[in-house]
Design an enzyme around this catalytic site. Structure first.
Site, PDB file in Angstrom:
ATOM      1  CB  THR A 121      -0.886   0.028   1.255  1.00 55.53           C
ATOM      2  OG1 THR A 121      -0.048   0.100   2.410  1.00 55.53           O
ATOM      3  CG2 THR A 121      -1.758  -1.209   1.337  1.00 55.53           C
ATOM      4  CG  ASP A 122       0.023   4.567  -2.299  1.00 51.57           C
ATOM      5  OD1 ASP A 122      -0.975   5.003  -1.702  1.00 51.57           O
ATOM      6  OD2 ASP A 122       0.044   4.424  -3.540  1.00 51.57           O
ATOM      7  CB  ALA A 123       1.096   8.122   1.786  1.00 56.28           C
TER       8      ALA A 123
END
Lengths: 137, 137, 137, 137
Positions: free
Chosen positions: A14-16
């Protein structure tokens, strides 16, 4: 060839923005491809050494329909098809485990090349056989 | 050896918690190590082929003091030290570009091995010279 | 807490040196931690939202004893221990599936923080209970 | 919009086949997109918070013509184009720094969505302006 791969989405994927980072979906799809080969008894690492044939990807595509979150259970249906004796493609249909919402889809195109000349070559027999199999699990 | 490396944190390096994914800091540190070698004229890929000596990492450590966010400018001070003729370590001190808050620190330990036997071997001359340099920029 | 996690090494986890890229071992270990929580019924993503407590890693360590190759089957024994009510560590012992060669080991230290203040806070009850469990599979 | 991005290929971006792992090219392209925005004064992280508009990728494509190796210097020409007020695409042309061999190409399609409703919304003004710029360096 068709194969179903189940996976949980891990934090590192996942990312921010709170969802899966787009390119990581291709990594997960490729892991499904590797698992499908392993399930059929093909160790790609050894196959390359035995046959001098590597099978790089020359094209990939992805489409995202719904966000995929950390902890989501996903199910990837992989369908493989020979194009000609040097080339095949894999389609990936990504669903939520529970129910049938299509979250995303992807495609990769693979070609056989000789690892010394880097020129196109026929795919190894084992790959051709693997591509003919249905409901590999 | 000491070297200063500047970097922006990219989206792919963060996770759904909104900060850098912990293991990605080690990847960024290693990129600084590669850049420091490249700046000194060492292409590690070619060096391995020329010397039959690979330099795997046998130990790593990281400590996180402050969160690191997407888009943050960071500055990594790398300090390298020879341990013996087969082994060296790198310390990484990670700061915000503006000001002096120490965000994190890391360490990696590298050893020379012969790529055929995978046994320890002396580090290549070029690596020994690179390790003696100060203020490499 | 102890938990055993089995994994195949995928192509994306290796590098041009032909073995697993060092920082990717920490990613795999963290996936084992996530799987252990999921097996106990903890969705870390939801837990953070319910408790306002995030659990970042403040320290990590890895030691590599043997190279790990593409396609290798590995087995990770995870042992978790509470340090105090705000902090715990996980030790990871990495073996070949067949036989008992220890390939590597790793450690991560985790602390509870309030997601609004980013100050230390007690770990959620569910995490404390999960840490007391033996032979979680 | 057009922008030129230079990069060295790092070890973590390669795999055991000795070349860049296919999905990592998309990560590198996205880093170029982020750098182009940053150069124009856009911090995407802050922009999302200010406008409640996130800009996820809904489609990506890549084509590989030549292998890309560890340590290679590459140059990415990014060309961006508005499709309509909610959507734009970026084309990426990847070359060797020295000379003009096209190594690969990629495309990403981005849409504005409201982060609360996750429905399509007009792209922020700053993004529209950035898309009109030529020879941004």
């Amino acid at each position: 060839m068709n194969y179903t791969f189940k996976r949980t989405i891990y934090l590192n994927e996942t990312d921010a923005a709170g969802v899966i980072y787009f390119a990581n979906l291709l990594i997960i799809c490729h892991q499904g491809y590797e698992e499908s080969l392993a399930n059929f008894g093909i160790n790609l690492n050894n196959l390359v050494k035995e046959t001098d044939c590597a099978i790089p990807i020359i094209h990939s595509e992805t489409d995202f329909f719904k966000p995929i979150f950390w902890g989501d259970q996903i199910l990837i249906k992989i369908i493989g098809q020979l194009i000609n004796e040097t080339e095949f493609y894999l389609n990936y249909h990504i669903f939520k485990t529970e129910g049938e919402r299509k979250l995303a889809q992807a495609k990769t195109v693979h070609v056989g090349i000789n690892i010394n000349t880097r020129k196109r070559t026929n795919l190894p027999e084992k790959i051709l056989t693997w591509l003919t199999l249905d409901n590999l699990t």
